[in-house]
Enzyme design. Structure first.
Site, PDB file in Angstrom:
ATOM      1  N   TYR A  65      50.379  52.800  49.100  1.00  0.00           N
ATOM      2  CA  TYR A  65      50.758  54.120  49.608  1.00  0.00           C
ATOM      3  C   TYR A  65      51.403  54.970  48.525  1.00  0.00           C
ATOM      4  CZ  TYR A  65      55.717  52.752  50.016  1.00  0.00           C
ATOM      5  OH  TYR A  65      57.007  52.350  49.756  1.00  0.00           O
ATOM      6  N   CYS A  66      51.366  56.291  48.770  1.00  0.00           N
ATOM      7  CA  CYS A  66      52.049  57.257  47.927  1.00  0.00           C
ATOM      8  C   CYS A  66      52.709  58.258  48.883  1.00  0.00           C
ATOM      9  CB  CYS A  66      51.082  57.932  46.951  1.00  0.00           C
ATOM     10  SG  CYS A  66      49.792  58.908  47.759  1.00  0.00           S
ATOM     11  N   LYS A  67      52.917  59.475  48.451  1.00  0.00           N
ATOM     12  CA  LYS A  67      53.584  60.453  49.321  1.00  0.00           C
ATOM     13  C   LYS A  67      52.655  60.940  50.438  1.00  0.00           C
ATOM     14  CE  LYS A  67      56.270  64.696  49.295  1.00  0.00           C
ATOM     15  NZ  LYS A  67      56.887  65.743  48.466  1.00  0.00           N
TER      16      LYS A  67
END
Length: 103
Positions: A65-67
């Protein structure tokens, strides 16, 4: 690579005994909160990002995941090119995450 909805990602992660959570955000973003037990490797580190990925166990199932879901999608593609078979992108990223968080 598979793009999973928030619900799919969370349910699959909880049922997976071979899971590894990978956070590809910047250190500044991680300081604002993260998913428990996640390892952070900043995708913006360029070649160093590749080196750190190559040190990981390719037999694990990676929940990335990221933002917002864009960088983690890129990370999953890179991982697939490096021989990681199971990389799952969190669509919507951390900003839409409703599961457990650590500050």
């Amino acid at each position: 690579m598979a793009d999973l909805s928030q619900e799919q990602w969370k349910a699959q992660l909880e049922a997976d005994e071979n899971a590894f959570i990978l956070d590809v955000r910047t250190e500044e973003e991680v300081a604002e909160g993260y998913i428990p037990n996640a390892k952070n490797i900043n995708i913006f580190k360029g070649q160093a990002f590749i080196y750190e990925l190559e040190a990981l166990d390719k037999n694990k199932n990676y929940y990335v995941y990221c933002k917002a879901g864009g960088r983690s999608g890129q990370a999953c593609s890179i991982m697939n090119q490096l021989g990681f078979e199971n990389a799952y992108n969190l669509v919507g990223g951390f900003q839409e995450w409703t599961g457990e968080k650590t500050q």
